[in-house]
Structure formats: structure tokens, C-alpha cells
Design a protein around this motif. Structure first.
Motif, PDB file in Angstrom:
ATOM      1  N   ARG A  82       0.807  -1.231   0.000  1.00  0.00           N
ATOM      2  CA  ARG A  82       0.000   0.000   0.000  1.00  0.00           C
ATOM      3  C   ARG A  82       0.836   1.275   0.000  1.00  0.00           C
ATOM      4  NH1 ARG A  82      -5.104  -0.922  -0.175  1.00  0.00           N
ATOM      5  NH2 ARG A  82      -6.016  -2.851   0.646  1.00  0.00           N
ATOM      6  N   GLY A  83       2.001   1.242   0.565  1.00  0.00           N
ATOM      7  CA  GLY A  83       2.822   2.451   0.605  1.00  0.00           C
ATOM      8  C   GLY A  83       3.791   2.597  -0.548  1.00  0.00           C
ATOM      9  N   LEU A  84       3.736   1.697  -1.508  1.00  0.00           N
ATOM     10  CA  LEU A  84       4.687   1.730  -2.623  1.00  0.00           C
ATOM     11  C   LEU A  84       4.209   2.638  -3.739  1.00  0.00           C
ATOM     12  CD1 LEU A  84       5.486  -2.109  -2.875  1.00  0.00           C
ATOM     13  CD2 LEU A  84       6.713  -0.350  -1.563  1.00  0.00           C
ATOM     14  N   SER A  85       5.122   2.978  -4.636  1.00  0.00           N
ATOM     15  CA  SER A  85       4.744   3.738  -5.821  1.00  0.00           C
ATOM     16  C   SER A  85       3.965   2.834  -6.769  1.00  0.00           C
ATOM     17  CB  SER A  85       5.986   4.263  -6.535  1.00  0.00           C
ATOM     18  OG  SER A  85       6.697   3.185  -7.138  1.00  0.00           O
ATOM     19  N   ARG A  86       3.321   3.423  -7.784  1.00  0.00           N
ATOM     20  CA  ARG A  86       2.542   2.633  -8.727  1.00  0.00           C
ATOM     21  C   ARG A  86       3.410   1.572  -9.425  1.00  0.00           C
ATOM     22  NH1 ARG A  86      -1.748   2.928  -6.488  1.00  0.00           N
ATOM     23  NH2 ARG A  86      -3.468   4.263  -7.145  1.00  0.00           N
ATOM     24  N   LEU A  87       4.590   1.937  -9.877  1.00  0.00           N
ATOM     25  CA  LEU A  87       5.444   0.971 -10.570  1.00  0.00           C
ATOM     26  C   LEU A  87       5.929  -0.118  -9.619  1.00  0.00           C
ATOM     27  CD1 LEU A  87       7.552   3.194 -13.010  1.00  0.00           C
ATOM     28  CD2 LEU A  87       5.372   2.034 -13.394  1.00  0.00           C
ATOM     29  N   GLN A  88       6.198   0.259  -8.391  1.00  0.00           N
ATOM     30  CA  GLN A  88       6.592  -0.745  -7.403  1.00  0.00           C
ATOM     31  C   GLN A  88       5.436  -1.693  -7.098  1.00  0.00           C
ATOM     32  OE1 GLN A  88       7.855   1.996  -4.330  1.00  0.00           O
ATOM     33  NE2 GLN A  88      10.031   1.630  -4.760  1.00  0.00           N
ATOM     34  N   GLN A  89       4.221  -1.162  -7.097  1.00  0.00           N
ATOM     35  CA  GLN A  89       3.057  -2.002  -6.875  1.00  0.00           C
ATOM     36  C   GLN A  89       2.864  -3.006  -8.005  1.00  0.00           C
ATOM     37  OE1 GLN A  89       0.072   1.022  -6.252  1.00  0.00           O
ATOM     38  NE2 GLN A  89       0.278   0.926  -4.016  1.00  0.00           N
ATOM     39  N   LEU A  90       3.126  -2.578  -9.236  1.00  0.00           N
ATOM     40  CA  LEU A  90       3.054  -3.511 -10.362  1.00  0.00           C
ATOM     41  C   LEU A  90       4.009  -4.685 -10.139  1.00  0.00           C
ATOM     42  CD1 LEU A  90       3.024  -1.231 -13.564  1.00  0.00           C
ATOM     43  CD2 LEU A  90       1.074  -2.371 -12.492  1.00  0.00           C
ATOM     44  N   ALA A  91       5.242  -4.360  -9.784  1.00  0.00           N
ATOM     45  CA  ALA A  91       6.250  -5.398  -9.586  1.00  0.00           C
ATOM     46  C   ALA A  91       5.889  -6.297  -8.402  1.00  0.00           C
ATOM     47  CB  ALA A  91       7.623  -4.756  -9.367  1.00  0.00           C
ATOM     48  N   TYR A  92       5.375  -5.703  -7.349  1.00  0.00           N
ATOM     49  CA  TYR A  92       4.992  -6.482  -6.173  1.00  0.00           C
ATOM     50  C   TYR A  92       3.889  -7.479  -6.518  1.00  0.00           C
ATOM     51  CZ  TYR A  92       2.772  -7.649  -1.737  1.00  0.00           C
ATOM     52  OH  TYR A  92       2.208  -8.334  -0.686  1.00  0.00           O
ATOM     53  N   VAL A  93       2.837  -6.989  -7.171  1.00  0.00           N
ATOM     54  CA  VAL A  93       1.704  -7.859  -7.511  1.00  0.00           C
ATOM     55  C   VAL A  93       2.146  -8.971  -8.454  1.00  0.00           C
ATOM     56  CG1 VAL A  93      -0.485  -7.936  -8.786  1.00  0.00           C
ATOM     57  CG2 VAL A  93      -0.109  -6.185  -7.037  1.00  0.00           C
ATOM     58  N   GLN A  94       2.960  -8.627  -9.441  1.00  0.00           N
ATOM     59  CA  GLN A  94       3.458  -9.646 -10.362  1.00  0.00           C
ATOM     60  C   GLN A  94       4.179 -10.764  -9.607  1.00  0.00           C
ATOM     61  OE1 GLN A  94       3.113 -10.694 -13.250  1.00  0.00           O
ATOM     62  NE2 GLN A  94       4.989 -11.132 -14.368  1.00  0.00           N
ATOM     63  N   SER A  95       5.088 -10.382  -8.733  1.00  0.00           N
ATOM     64  CA  SER A  95       5.877 -11.366  -8.002  1.00  0.00           C
ATOM     65  C   SER A  95       5.038 -12.156  -7.004  1.00  0.00           C
ATOM     66  CB  SER A  95       7.023 -10.657  -7.268  1.00  0.00           C
ATOM     67  OG  SER A  95       7.742 -11.548  -6.455  1.00  0.00           O
ATOM     68  N   ARG A  96       4.188 -11.447  -6.272  1.00  0.00           N
ATOM     69  CA  ARG A  96       3.420 -12.102  -5.202  1.00  0.00           C
ATOM     70  C   ARG A  96       2.434 -13.120  -5.757  1.00  0.00           C
ATOM     71  NH1 ARG A  96       2.291 -10.509   0.165  1.00  0.00           N
ATOM     72  NH2 ARG A  96       1.522 -12.397   1.197  1.00  0.00           N
ATOM     73  N   VAL A  97       1.740 -12.756  -6.837  1.00  0.00           N
ATOM     74  CA  VAL A  97       0.772 -13.685  -7.419  1.00  0.00           C
ATOM     75  C   VAL A  97       1.486 -14.893  -8.013  1.00  0.00           C
ATOM     76  CG1 VAL A  97      -0.957 -13.998  -9.238  1.00  0.00           C
ATOM     77  CG2 VAL A  97      -1.003 -11.949  -7.807  1.00  0.00           C
ATOM     78  N   GLN A  98       2.585 -14.654  -8.735  1.00  0.00           N
ATOM     79  CA  GLN A  98       3.309 -15.769  -9.337  1.00  0.00           C
ATOM     80  C   GLN A  98       3.818 -16.742  -8.272  1.00  0.00           C
ATOM     81  OE1 GLN A  98       2.334 -14.810 -12.934  1.00  0.00           O
ATOM     82  NE2 GLN A  98       3.891 -16.388 -12.775  1.00  0.00           N
ATOM     83  N   MET A 138      -5.270  -8.418 -11.733  1.00  0.00           N
ATOM     84  CA  MET A 138      -6.172  -7.320 -12.087  1.00  0.00           C
ATOM     85  C   MET A 138      -6.888  -6.780 -10.849  1.00  0.00           C
ATOM     86  SD  MET A 138      -9.138  -7.642 -14.985  1.00  0.00           S
ATOM     87  CE  MET A 138      -9.715  -6.238 -15.930  1.00  0.00           C
ATOM     88  N   HIS A 139      -7.413  -7.693 -10.052  1.00  0.00           N
ATOM     89  CA  HIS A 139      -8.153  -7.287  -8.852  1.00  0.00           C
ATOM     90  C   HIS A 139      -7.210  -6.793  -7.747  1.00  0.00           C
ATOM     91  CE1 HIS A 139     -12.305  -8.470  -9.899  1.00  0.00           C
ATOM     92  NE2 HIS A 139     -11.674  -9.269 -10.756  1.00  0.00           N
ATOM     93  N   ALA A 140      -6.006  -7.321  -7.715  1.00  0.00           N
ATOM     94  CA  ALA A 140      -5.041  -6.843  -6.721  1.00  0.00           C
ATOM     95  C   ALA A 140      -4.685  -5.385  -6.972  1.00  0.00           C
ATOM     96  CB  ALA A 140      -3.780  -7.711  -6.759  1.00  0.00           C
ATOM     97  N   LEU A 141      -4.482  -5.031  -8.231  1.00  0.00           N
ATOM     98  CA  LEU A 141      -4.165  -3.638  -8.544  1.00  0.00           C
ATOM     99  C   LEU A 141      -5.367  -2.734  -8.283  1.00  0.00           C
ATOM    100  CD1 LEU A 141      -1.988  -3.981 -11.770  1.00  0.00           C
ATOM    101  CD2 LEU A 141      -1.235  -3.560  -9.427  1.00  0.00           C
ATOM    102  N   ARG A 142      -6.561  -3.226  -8.572  1.00  0.00           N
ATOM    103  CA  ARG A 142      -7.752  -2.442  -8.246  1.00  0.00           C
ATOM    104  C   ARG A 142      -7.837  -2.205  -6.740  1.00  0.00           C
ATOM    105  NH1 ARG A 142     -14.138  -3.638  -9.847  1.00  0.00           N
ATOM    106  NH2 ARG A 142     -14.969  -1.877  -8.644  1.00  0.00           N
ATOM    107  N   ALA A 143      -7.535  -3.238  -5.959  1.00  0.00           N
ATOM    108  CA  ALA A 143      -7.572  -3.104  -4.500  1.00  0.00           C
ATOM    109  C   ALA A 143      -6.538  -2.110  -3.997  1.00  0.00           C
ATOM    110  CB  ALA A 143      -7.355  -4.465  -3.841  1.00  0.00           C
ATOM    111  N   LEU A 144      -5.475  -1.912  -4.775  1.00  0.00           N
ATOM    112  CA  LEU A 144      -4.437  -0.947  -4.409  1.00  0.00           C
ATOM    113  C   LEU A 144      -4.755   0.467  -4.898  1.00  0.00           C
ATOM    114  CD1 LEU A 144      -1.253  -3.113  -5.019  1.00  0.00           C
ATOM    115  CD2 LEU A 144      -2.007  -2.157  -2.831  1.00  0.00           C
ATOM    116  N   GLY A 145      -5.899   0.636  -5.524  1.00  0.00           N
ATOM    117  CA  GLY A 145      -6.329   1.979  -5.915  1.00  0.00           C
ATOM    118  C   GLY A 145      -6.118   2.336  -7.374  1.00  0.00           C
ATOM    119  N   PHE A 146      -5.688   1.386  -8.198  1.00  0.00           N
ATOM    120  CA  PHE A 146      -5.588   1.660  -9.634  1.00  0.00           C
ATOM    121  C   PHE A 146      -6.986   1.905 -10.196  1.00  0.00           C
ATOM    122  CE2 PHE A 146      -1.426   0.087  -9.028  1.00  0.00           C
ATOM    123  CZ  PHE A 146      -0.669   0.286 -10.174  1.00  0.00           C
ATOM    124  N   ASN A 147      -7.069   2.805 -11.165  1.00  0.00           N
ATOM    125  CA  ASN A 147      -8.339   3.049 -11.833  1.00  0.00           C
ATOM    126  C   ASN A 147      -8.744   1.787 -12.592  1.00  0.00           C
ATOM    127  OD1 ASN A 147     -10.412   3.833 -13.586  1.00  0.00           O
ATOM    128  ND2 ASN A 147      -9.567   5.877 -13.865  1.00  0.00           N
TER     129      ASN A 147
END
Length: 228
Positions: A82-98, A138-147
Motif C-alpha cells: 500500500r505504501g509503494l509507488s505505482r510501478l513498485q506495486q506492479l512489480a509487487y503484484v506480479q511477483s506475489r501472485v506468481q 487485475m483485482h489486486a491492482l484495483r484493491a491498491l487503488g488503480f483506476n
């Protein structure tokens, strides 16, 4: 689902619909920042994203888009980002889900050849194929506040790996791909020779990706069908 079937299904759906084209121009990725209309069509890699009806995907899509942002498992998944930048959130979600959703075929997990589960169900099972893992992202990024209007489930062809399903995320007008390889998210233009989008699905609609040479022909077919 094989790429040839995707192409046939895309053509069939387009021919059956009077498909309006959104007026969003493809963003110039050299400029930053870029302010993007929230509901702009995903015009990826020079394609024109033409909105269509997606009746053949209706059941799968209704499950894929079922909101999972308030699921306790989803909240646990995205909490550390939640406290990461948008690009960091992308990388986090990619890694965590995989790393947390093991790969399993739809036939083994659901007893069906091609089944898009809800993100909540995939999280509960802890397993899914590339489609279902992309849906969780997709839903993880939405939960993080992505449009939500900037998140797309994209069926594509990779010239090396064949048919693929990925999550496409638009950040400041630039398109990032979260694929199923476990690698870092990448800007789509960095792999323009390999990646060919076919269909994209999102909360604001479904689009077929048409190349300039085919766009006029496809619009002509749709117009002729609509005028009958």
C-alpha cells in the motif's frame, strides 16, 4: 484456447456488432507525465482498440470482473504494497501472485477446458492457470487503488511462446504487461516484435485490436451488418 480460435471469435463478435470507436488517441510514450482519459480504449502498439460485444465470453467475463477487492485474502495479499509507488506495486503484484498462486490447469482444478474463475475463488484455491492468475493481478491492482478503467485482461500472441493471457496496466498513458513468466512487468513497446494483442477485456468494455490495414475492412463489415 488456441490463438486461431481467438482470432475467429474476435472476427465473429466484431461482425455481429455495430462497434463504436472511442476517440482516444494512442499516447505518445516519449512524453511524461501524460494525463489519460479514464475510460480510454487500450490502443496498444499502434492497434485501434474497437469496442465489441463479447457474448461468447459472457459467463467467463462475469466471473473475471466480480469485485474481489474486499476479500480478506486479497487484502492480505496487497497489504504490504500500500505504501509503494505505482510501478513498485506492479512489480509487487506480479511477483506475489506468481509465487503464491501455483499453476494448475482448468481441467484439473475446475473440470472444464477453459474456465475463468473469480479472483476470490482462485485466491481461496491457491491455484490457477495463466488466465486466472492474470485475473487475480487485475483485482489486486484495483484493491491498491488503480483506476479500473486502466486495467485490461488481454489475450495475445507471443511469437516465441504462442497464445498468452496477460494483465495490461496503463500508468500515465504507458502500457505495462504482467505476463505469466514470473518476470518483471515490462513496457509493451519494449517487446513490440514479440507481443501481438488480440482481445482486451475490462470493466468498461471489450475490445478487438485491429491493425490499420484491417480496421477499415472490419468497420465496413460491421456497418453492412448493422444496416441490414
Amino acid at each position: 484456447m488456441r490463438f486461431s480460435r481467438w482470432a475467429l471469435m474476435a472476427a465473429a463478435m466484431f461482425a455481429g456488432a455495430a462497434a463504436p470507436v472511442h476517440a482516444a488517441d494512442r499516447p505518445d510514450v516519449r512524453q511524461a507525465p501524460i494525463f489519460v482519459i479514464a475510460n480510454a480504449a487500450p490502443n496498444i502498439l499502434g492497434t485501434t482498440a474497437i469496442k465489441i460485444r463479447a457474448e461468447r465470453f459472457r459467463d467467463n467475463l462475469s466471473r473475471a470482473l466480480k469485485d474481489a477487492s474486499q476479500s480478506p485474502l486479497m487484502q492480505r495479499l496487497v497489504g504490504p504494497a500500500r505504501g509503494l509507488s505505482r510501478l513498485q506495486q506492479l512489480a509487487y503484484v506480479q511477483s506475489r501472485v506468481q509465487n503464491n498462486i501455483r499453476w494448475i490447469s482448468d481441467t484439473t482444478e475446475w473440470g472444464r477446458h477453459d474456465y475463468w474463475a473469480t479472483a476470490a475463488d482462485t485466491l481461496a484455491h491457491g491455484a490457477g492457470d495463466m488466465d486466472n492468475r492474470a485475473i487475480v493481478k487485475m483485482h489486486a491492482l484495483r484493491a491498491l487503488g488503480f483506476n479500473p478503467g486502466d486495467l485490461f485482461l488481454t489475450l495475445a500472441r507471443d511469437r516465441v511462446g504462442g497464445p498468452i493471457t496477460v494483465l495490461t496496466a496503463r500508468v500515465n498513458g504507458r502500457y505495462f504487461i504482467l505476463d505469466d513468466t514470473g518476470g518483471k512487468p515490462f513496457l509493451v513497446e519494449t517487446r513490440s516484435r514479440e507481443f501481438q494483442p488480440v482481445l482486451s477485456f475490462g470493466w468498461n468494455g471489450t475490445w478487438v485490436h485491429a491493425r490499420p490495414a484491417s480496421t477499415i475492412a472490419m468497420r465496413t463489415v460491421a456497418g453492412a451488418r448493422a444496416n441490414k
